[in-house]
Write a protein that holds these residues in place. Structure first.
Motif, PDB file in Angstrom:
ATOM      1  N   LEU A  82      -9.779   5.917 -12.690  1.00  0.00           N
ATOM      2  CA  LEU A  82      -8.424   6.570 -11.326  1.00  0.00           C
ATOM      3  C   LEU A  82      -9.408   5.116 -11.001  1.00  0.00           C
ATOM      4  CD1 LEU A  82      -6.358   6.791  -9.410  1.00  0.00           C
ATOM      5  CD2 LEU A  82      -8.028   8.516  -8.864  1.00  0.00           C
ATOM      6  N   PHE A  83      -8.836   4.047 -10.180  1.00  0.00           N
ATOM      7  CA  PHE A  83      -8.835   2.702  -9.839  1.00  0.00           C
ATOM      8  C   PHE A  83      -8.400   2.540  -8.255  1.00  0.00           C
ATOM      9  CE2 PHE A  83      -9.709   1.358 -13.914  1.00  0.00           C
ATOM     10  CZ  PHE A  83     -11.152   0.834 -14.864  1.00  0.00           C
ATOM     11  N   HIS A  84      -8.816   2.844  -7.493  1.00  0.00           N
ATOM     12  CA  HIS A  84      -8.580   2.738  -6.094  1.00  0.00           C
ATOM     13  C   HIS A  84      -7.828   1.342  -5.100  1.00  0.00           C
ATOM     14  CE1 HIS A  84     -11.991   0.798  -4.521  1.00  0.00           C
ATOM     15  NE2 HIS A  84     -12.632   1.905  -5.047  1.00  0.00           N
ATOM     16  N   GLY A  85      -7.211   1.356  -4.862  1.00  0.00           N
ATOM     17  CA  GLY A  85      -6.238  -0.208  -4.216  1.00  0.00           C
ATOM     18  C   GLY A  85      -7.677  -0.804  -3.287  1.00  0.00           C
ATOM     19  N   GLY A  86      -7.358  -2.376  -3.025  1.00  0.00           N
ATOM     20  CA  GLY A  86      -7.742  -2.745  -2.830  1.00  0.00           C
ATOM     21  C   GLY A  86      -8.396  -2.093  -1.437  1.00  0.00           C
ATOM     22  N   ASN A  87      -9.762  -2.542  -0.374  1.00  0.00           N
ATOM     23  CA  ASN A  87     -10.595  -2.726   0.715  1.00  0.00           C
ATOM     24  C   ASN A  87     -10.331  -0.377   0.750  1.00  0.00           C
ATOM     25  OD1 ASN A  87     -11.175  -4.824   1.107  1.00  0.00           O
ATOM     26  ND2 ASN A  87      -9.057  -5.357   1.588  1.00  0.00           N
ATOM     27  N   SER A  88     -10.191   0.187  -0.294  1.00  0.00           N
ATOM     28  CA  SER A  88     -10.675   1.438  -0.195  1.00  0.00           C
ATOM     29  C   SER A  88     -11.060   2.305  -1.129  1.00  0.00           C
ATOM     30  CB  SER A  88      -8.640   1.351  -0.715  1.00  0.00           C
ATOM     31  OG  SER A  88      -9.075   3.289  -0.318  1.00  0.00           O
ATOM     32  N   THR A  89     -11.366   3.493  -0.907  1.00  0.00           N
ATOM     33  CA  THR A  89     -12.741   3.752  -1.889  1.00  0.00           C
ATOM     34  C   THR A  89     -12.619   5.122  -2.788  1.00  0.00           C
ATOM     35  OG1 THR A  89     -12.388   5.720  -0.470  1.00  0.00           O
ATOM     36  CG2 THR A  89     -14.839   3.806   0.252  1.00  0.00           C
ATOM     37  N   ALA A  90     -13.476   5.413  -3.703  1.00  0.00           N
ATOM     38  CA  ALA A  90     -13.331   6.246  -4.741  1.00  0.00           C
ATOM     39  C   ALA A  90     -12.769   7.894  -4.314  1.00  0.00           C
ATOM     40  CB  ALA A  90     -14.109   6.892  -5.398  1.00  0.00           C
ATOM     41  N   PRO A  91     -13.786   8.148  -2.885  1.00  0.00           N
ATOM     42  CA  PRO A  91     -12.597   9.594  -2.358  1.00  0.00           C
ATOM     43  C   PRO A  91     -11.522   9.572  -1.515  1.00  0.00           C
ATOM     44  CG  PRO A  91     -14.755   8.613  -1.453  1.00  0.00           C
ATOM     45  CD  PRO A  91     -14.512   7.841  -2.616  1.00  0.00           C
ATOM     46  N   PHE A  92     -10.870   8.490  -0.909  1.00  0.00           N
ATOM     47  CA  PHE A  92      -9.302   8.334  -0.149  1.00  0.00           C
ATOM     48  C   PHE A  92      -8.546   8.510  -1.701  1.00  0.00           C
ATOM     49  CE2 PHE A  92      -5.842   6.277   1.142  1.00  0.00           C
ATOM     50  CZ  PHE A  92      -5.239   7.041   2.047  1.00  0.00           C
ATOM     51  N   SER A  93      -8.669   7.572  -2.524  1.00  0.00           N
ATOM     52  CA  SER A  93      -7.871   8.027  -4.135  1.00  0.00           C
ATOM     53  C   SER A  93      -8.361   8.881  -4.498  1.00  0.00           C
ATOM     54  CB  SER A  93      -8.364   6.797  -4.929  1.00  0.00           C
ATOM     55  OG  SER A  93      -7.241   6.491  -5.852  1.00  0.00           O
ATOM     56  N   LEU A  94      -8.983   9.041  -4.967  1.00  0.00           N
ATOM     57  CA  LEU A  94      -8.646  11.097  -5.209  1.00  0.00           C
ATOM     58  C   LEU A  94      -8.477  11.599  -4.429  1.00  0.00           C
ATOM     59  CD1 LEU A  94     -12.335  11.564  -6.469  1.00  0.00           C
ATOM     60  CD2 LEU A  94     -10.620  11.718  -7.758  1.00  0.00           C
TER      61      LEU A  94
END
Length: 158
Positions: A26-38
């Protein structure tokens, strides 16, 4: 949580979900982080073992090596991540800027992707800033000005 090495530096990865489930990257959005994407995609852990890297050069715990969005470097980085995880092929999902990373991975190493899921992908076409200003910015400003002149009570929010 663990780190893998890539040619661009160390990449921090979160791993959640069932051990015996199908893996998904899972690749997250720009200027974000893996925890937020999860957090936004928690439904995945029911059926998949999710690997979520912090994109290199973005907020998070990966190295702060800045890659160019105008080249295929992010695709090379993603390919290195897959190799470092030990997969030959994996399902990949990218949201926003992460969708652009996935598109660049498709150019570099399409054989490593068993399925691609792109959610509102960005970065597939990198338009110049001046072109964006003329094609979108000026018409938007003209629209806002016209609304003010017409005295419309409806508001336009950006």
């Amino acid at each position: 949580m663990f780190y893998v090495d890539t040619r661009f530096g160390k990449t921090h990865i979160l791993k959640v979900g069932k051990e015996d489930a199908k893996p998904i990257l899972l690749f997250h959005g720009g200027n974000s982080t893996a925890p937020f994407s999860l957090k936004q995609n928690l439904y995945l852990i029911k059926d998949y073992q999710v690997y979520a890297p912090d994109t290199i050069g973005h907020p998070g715990k990966s190295d702060q090596s800045v890659l160019s969005s105008n080249t295929l470097e992010y695709g090379e980085w993603a390919s290195d991540v897959i190799d470092s995880l030990g997969f030959e092929r994996i399902i990949c999902m990218g949201e926003s800027f992460g969708g652009g990373i996935l598109a660049k991975l498709m150019c570099i190493s399409p054989e490593k992707i068993s399925k691609a899921i792109l959610l509102v992908p960005a970065g597939i076409y990198n338009a110049s800033k001046s072109r964006l200003i003329f094609s979108m910015g000026i018409p938007m400003m003209m629209y806002i000005e016209q609304r003010k002149k017409s005295g419309s009570r409806k508001h336009f929010y950006l």
